[in-house]
Structures are given as C-alpha cells and as structure tokens.
Design an enzyme around this catalytic site. Structure first.
Site, PDB file in Angstrom:
ATOM      1  N   GLU A   1       7.740  -8.590 -23.591  1.00 30.59           N
ATOM      2  CA  GLU A   1       7.494  -9.685 -24.534  1.00 30.59           C
ATOM      3  C   GLU A   1       6.171 -10.379 -24.241  1.00 30.59           C
ATOM      4  OE1 GLU A   1       7.399 -13.750 -26.093  1.00 30.59           O
ATOM      5  OE2 GLU A   1       7.390 -13.147 -24.015  1.00 30.59           O
TER       6      GLU A   1
ATOM      7  N   ASP B   1      10.790  -9.529 -18.773  1.00 26.12           N
ATOM      8  CA  ASP B   1       9.481  -9.560 -18.112  1.00 26.12           C
ATOM      9  C   ASP B   1       9.009 -11.009 -17.960  1.00 26.12           C
ATOM     10  OD1 ASP B   1       9.252  -9.598 -20.957  1.00 26.12           O
ATOM     11  OD2 ASP B   1       7.088  -9.317 -20.771  1.00 26.12           O
TER      12      ASP B   1
HETATM   13  C1  LIG Z   1       7.084 -32.548 -31.496  1.00 27.33           C
HETATM   14  C2  LIG Z   1       7.805 -32.024 -30.367  1.00 27.33           C
HETATM   15  C3  LIG Z   1       6.974 -31.858 -29.102  1.00 27.33           C
HETATM   16  C4  LIG Z   1       7.658 -30.906 -28.243  1.00 27.33           C
HETATM   17  C5  LIG Z   1       6.809 -30.399 -27.151  1.00 27.33           C
HETATM   18  C6  LIG Z   1       6.939 -28.944 -27.031  1.00 27.33           C
HETATM   19  C7  LIG Z   1       7.260 -28.517 -25.663  1.00 27.33           C
HETATM   20  C8  LIG Z   1       7.180 -27.034 -25.525  1.00 27.33           C
HETATM   21  C9  LIG Z   1       8.502 -26.404 -25.527  1.00 27.33           C
HETATM   22  C10 LIG Z   1       8.701 -25.118 -25.537  1.00 27.33           C
HETATM   23  C11 LIG Z   1       7.596 -24.164 -25.450  1.00 27.33           C
HETATM   24  C12 LIG Z   1       7.802 -23.058 -26.391  1.00 27.33           C
HETATM   25  C13 LIG Z   1       7.563 -21.761 -25.742  1.00 27.33           C
HETATM   26  C14 LIG Z   1       8.015 -20.715 -26.699  1.00 27.33           C
HETATM   27  C15 LIG Z   1       8.258 -19.434 -26.062  1.00 27.33           C
HETATM   28  C16 LIG Z   1       7.001 -18.688 -25.941  1.00 27.33           C
HETATM   29  C17 LIG Z   1       7.198 -17.428 -25.214  1.00 27.33           C
HETATM   30  C18 LIG Z   1       5.870 -16.876 -24.828  1.00 27.33           C
HETATM   31  O1  LIG Z   1       5.278 -17.322 -23.877  1.00 27.33           O
HETATM   32  N1  LIG Z   1       5.380 -15.902 -25.591  1.00 27.33           N
HETATM   33  C19 LIG Z   1       4.076 -15.366 -25.433  1.00 27.33           C
HETATM   34  C20 LIG Z   1       4.063 -14.056 -26.181  1.00 27.33           C
HETATM   35  C21 LIG Z   1       2.741 -13.408 -26.293  1.00 27.33           C
HETATM   36  C22 LIG Z   1       2.265 -13.190 -27.528  1.00 27.33           C
HETATM   37  C23 LIG Z   1       1.065 -12.561 -27.662  1.00 27.33           C
HETATM   38  C24 LIG Z   1       0.337 -12.182 -26.563  1.00 27.33           C
HETATM   39  C25 LIG Z   1       0.824 -12.371 -25.321  1.00 27.33           C
HETATM   40  C26 LIG Z   1       2.057 -13.004 -25.185  1.00 27.33           C
HETATM   41  C27 LIG Z   1       3.060 -16.308 -26.027  1.00 27.33           C
HETATM   42  O2  LIG Z   1       3.301 -16.930 -27.073  1.00 27.33           O
HETATM   43  O3  LIG Z   1       1.980 -16.437 -25.443  1.00 27.33           O
HETATM   44 ZN   LIG Z   2       9.243 -16.024 -23.086  1.00 26.94          ZN
HETATM   45 ZN   LIG Z   3       6.267 -16.565 -21.736  1.00 29.40          ZN
END
Ligand SMILES: CCCCCCCC/C=C\CCCCCCCC(=O)N[C@@H](Cc1ccccc1)C(=O)O
Ligand SMILES: [Zn+2]
Ligand SMILES: [Zn+2]
Length: 479
Positions: free
Chosen positions: A166, A101
């Site tokens: 997700e 999704d």
């Molecule tokens: C010190 C180092 C700095 C690095 C910078 C970081 C750059 C960011 C890199 C990656 C981003 C991480 C994303 C992780 C995946 C998240 C997946 C996601 O979007 N999940 C949703 C799930 C969710 C949970 C609850 C309600 C709705 C959706 C989320 O977390 O929002």
């Molecule tokens: Zn994701």
């Molecule tokens: Zn996401």
C-alpha cells in the site's frame, strides 16, 4: 552356544537401531510437514530473527486458518485474501481492508523504543505500523478468531484483503486481489479500509470527539521537476546552474500555494455534521460555510493538518543534485507530491504548476497521478455507512460521526469496480500530537485502543449480518 548368543545380540541391536531410525524418520516428517504448512500459510513468517521470534499467524489465529468457513489465498506473492462464507447467498458480501507493509523507520531519529520491537511503555505499544496499519490487520484477524472460537457463523459473507505494498501504490497487492475478485464476478455491498480516525481534541473549538469517516479521498500527483546546465569547473561558474534554477522554481511553488477551496468538497458536509458541537459563533459559521468560507479557510490553513482540508497541498519531498564540491552540477531533479482537493482536477493542478514555475528550462514530468475519488453514500439508507456509524455509537456514545474526506491515499481505490461505497476509517483514537506520529517517530497504539479496535470489528461483522437497515426514525442528521 556362544556363537548363537552373539547372533541374538546382533539381531537385537539391529532391531533397536532400525526402530530408532524409524522413530527419528517419523519425527522428521512430522516436524517438516508442520514447518511447510506454516511457511505455505504465511509466506515464511516463522523464524528466529535478531532475538525476535516471529510466530506464524496460524498459531496466533488457529480458527481463522483451520475453519471450513474461511478460505485463505496468498495473492501477488505476499498479500492475503480471506473469503469468509455466509449462510445467506442472497446477501451481498462486504470487504474489510488493511495493509501489512509499513514505511521505513530508524531508531536513531529519536524513538523511545526500537521501531520494530513492539515494546510496551506506559500502556502504549511502540512500533512502526502500530497506527498505520497493523492495528487493523491484527484487529480484523483477532475479531474473526474470537467470533469463530465462539461458534459464530456469518449470515452475510465477507472478504478480508491484506495488501503488502500500500505504501508504494498497491500495484502488486491490492490490484491483484481486486483482479481475483473481479474474475470471480464478485460485487461488494461496501468496503471499509484504513483512513481517518476518531479525532479527540484535534479539531479546534469542537466539543467532544468526532469519528470522521472518509467517504472520498483526495487525488494525488507526483511530479518530477528537473533542470540541466553545462558541466564544468566550479572556478568559472555561469550566473545560474541547474541547482539554482530548480531551487528558484521550487521556491515559487512553495510561495504560491494552490487556491483555497474549503467548502467546495465533502469537507462542507463534515462541518455541517459537526456544527452543533461547536460553541457560538463557530457553530453559526460552520452551518453557513457559503458565507464564512473565506474567513475559516484563513484560520484553518495555519495548521498543516487542517490546511489539508482547505486546498490541494504541495510538498517537495526529494531533491538530488551535484557530485563533487568543485564540479558544476549538470543536472538537478526534485519530486513534488501534491494531494488534490476534489474541487480541482489533476490536469488543472499540472497547468497551475507549469504557470507558477513559468520557466521553460525546468522540465515537468508526471510520475503518477489521479483525480480525487468518487463520493460514497452516507445518507440514512446507506448500508455500509450506517453499519459503521451504529457500531461506533454503540461503543462510543459520546462520539459525533461525520462524513469526511481522507487526506492520504489508500488501497481502496483499486477496488472501485467492485462497489460504489468505500469508507476509509480506522477505529483509532487520535489525540493532540498523535497525527504527527503517522509515518513519523514514536508511532504507538495504546493497549486500550487496540482492545477497542478488536471489539469494533467483532461488532461490525455481526452488525453487517442484518438483511436491511431498520427504517430511519429521524430522517435528518444531527444538524
Ligand atoms: C478537520 C479535521 C482535522 C483532522 C486532522 C487530520 C488528522 C489526520 C488523520 C489521519 C491521517 C489520514 C491518513 C490516511 C491514511 C493514509 C495512508 C497512507 O499513508 N497512504 C499513502 C499511500 C501512498 C500513495 C501513493 C504513493 C505512496 C504512498 C499516502 O497517502 O502517502
Ligand atoms: Zn496506511
Ligand atoms: Zn502510511
């Protein structure tokens, strides 16, 4: 004679007609049975839709869907669970996760290519989900397809879980896949899910790219705030109404960020592992976070992506109120989404919100929330971590691998009963300006990186066949 001929012609014509009917019937049965197989396998993903032909996955990945080594189940109506048999039942299986999704996308927001076109521009595939998380869905299936095509038979069995919800907590997809596995008594050696990535030029002052593997993930709280006042004519307003009361509460929240906790969670380990890749004086500071925490936190908090590692973040994401320009609003509500630093608990965060708002007229309700997740192992004996690390270093020797904390949430938390070791990492390269594309506009994936992702899973699956890790020669990390 004439009558006799006439009957012969009628008999002939009837025979030809019947044969034609029979051929048509057989053709119909063949076509229909093919269509049903496709529909059953992929939940109706075979259609002509707005000039786009959606092709069924069993056509793209024929070996995955026909191999006797692979069992495919649809779970919770739309999620997919693949069980890949290993030849050695002694070896504890592992699991690869990804989600199918995506969050919404609208071309008018400024996309260079329509967000559901997967159009290729200058070596990049544009589209919602290309880096969250279709790259892993396709990468995993493509790797397994290539392996099966080459006659590969895994020694260690593994599972692939592709959730369908997700982005809305995973309660129907991941939760049900985990239930299926649990009811079968499955235990997992490790899980690899989406998460952090290879950061290239993202961490200020760091020489070279860093692959950050999420050994934990931040907690989360979604809080609904609301205020109610009397409905009435806007020509006779009271001093304050529901909108003003709630807006003031939100301003107080935004102006009072949660405490700086940098260095009190797994991020301490991240920077210790990366320290040798910084120049002096940053190298010295990163190796001595106990002393330089306060200074580093103040620098890091200026950038939103770095601030996420410093504290529990507070984001007001929705605000609704009012029905008409001349009617006083009787009700206002807002949603605040917080990502909880491991050094704080959900309860502590809720207490802090309450004391910061400090207004009894504002009602506070917890919509959903959980504490940060347990820290998975990442030492020399940690099977999953070392397999991921080796796969990465074989492919990208220039990368420094470090444990870290995932700042977003993933489906993997629903699998906690199946394993102690969950890793959140996408083999995706992120360069300056790219983290903003996640859930943002112009989300894209380079063709080259997509090929690397396929290769990453292709290698990882084979690396995971090893029975035990070879003895460590270093016994120490890169510090
Ligand atoms: C010190 C180092 C700095 C690095 C910078 C970081 C750059 C960011 C890199 C990656 C981003 C991480 C994303 C992780 C995946 C998240 C997946 C996601 O979007 N999940 C949703 C799930 C969710 C949970 C609850 C309600 C709705 C959706 C989320 O977390 O929002
Ligand atoms: Zn994701
Ligand atoms: Zn996401």
């Amino acid at each position: 004679m004439l009558v006799h001929n006439k009957w012969r012609i009628i008999r002939l014509l009837t025979l030809v007609g019947l044969s034609l009917l029979l051929v048509l019937l057989i053709l119909f049965i063949v076509v229909m049975s093919r269509t049903f197989t496709l529909k059953e396998n992929l939940g109706l993903q075979f259609a002509q839709w707005e000039n786009t032909t959606i092709i069924s996955a069993d056509i793209i990945f024929p070996n995955v869907f026909s191999s006797s080594l692979v069992k495919h189940e649809v779970v919770g109506n739309y999620s997919h669970l693949f069980t890949v048999l290993g030849t050695d039942p002694e070896l504890v299986p592992y699991m690869l996760l990804a989600h199918i999704d995506v969050v919404p996308a609208n071309e008018v927001d400024g996309w260079e290519a329509p967000p559901f076109s997967a159009k290729e521009l200058n070596g990049f595939i544009y589209g919602r989900g290309t880096i969250d998380n279709k790259q892993c869905v396709m990468g995993i299936l493509q790797a397994v397809e290539y392996l099966l095509e080459r006659g590969y038979v895994p020694r260690r069995g593994f599972y692939i879980g592709l959730g369908h919800d997700e982005e809305v907590y995973g309660y129907n997809g991941a939760v049900n896949i985990a239930k299926v596995l649990k009811s079968g008594g499955v235990k997992l050696q490790y899980i690899l899910d989406e998460g952090l990535a290879v950061m290239d030029g993202i961490i200020t002052g760091l020489n070279g790219p860093a692959a950050l593997i999420g050994v934990s993930e931040k907690g989360q709280a979604t809080v609904k705030l609301s205020a109610s006042t009397r409905l009435g004519h806007s020509s006779m307003p009271p001093k304050e109404n529901s909108i003003g009361i709630l807006a003031a509460a939100i301003t107080r929240l935004e102006e009072s960020p949660m405490p700086r906790l940098f260095g009190y969670g797994p991020e301490q380990s991240t920077f210790e592992h990366l320290a040798h890749k910084f120049q002096f004086p940053l190298r010295f500071m990163m190796s001595n976070l106990w002393l330089f925490n306060p200074l580093l936190s103040r620098v890091m908090e200026r950038r939103p992506d770095m601030n996420a590692f410093v504290r529990t973040t507070t984001a007001v994401t929705m605000f609704n109120s009012g029905v008409k320009v001349n009617v006083l609003p009787s009700h206002a509500e807002a949603f605040v989404n917080l990502r909880i630093h491991p050094a704080q608990t959900l309860q502590e965060v809720l207490d802090l919100i309450k004391s910061t708002i400090s207004d009894n007229r504002v009602k506070l309700e917890l919509v959903d929330g959980f504490d940060s997740l347990p820290i998975s192992s990442y030492d020399e004996q940690s099977f999953g971590y070392q397999i991921i690390k080796k796969t990465l270093l074989d492919m990208f020797p220039q990368v420094t691998v470090a444990p870290s904390i995932c700042i977003g949430n993933t489906d993997s938390r629903h699998y906690m009963d199946l394993t102690q070791d969950i890793y959140r990492f996408n083999p995706t390269w992120l360069r300056p300006g790219e983290p903003e594309r996640i859930h943002g506009i112009n989300e894209r994936m380079s063709v080259q990186n997509y090929e690397e992702i396929v290769l990453f899973y292709f290698q990882l699956i084979q690396e995971s066949d090893i029975r035990i890790l070879p003895p460590s020669h270093t016994g120490q990390h890169e510090l």
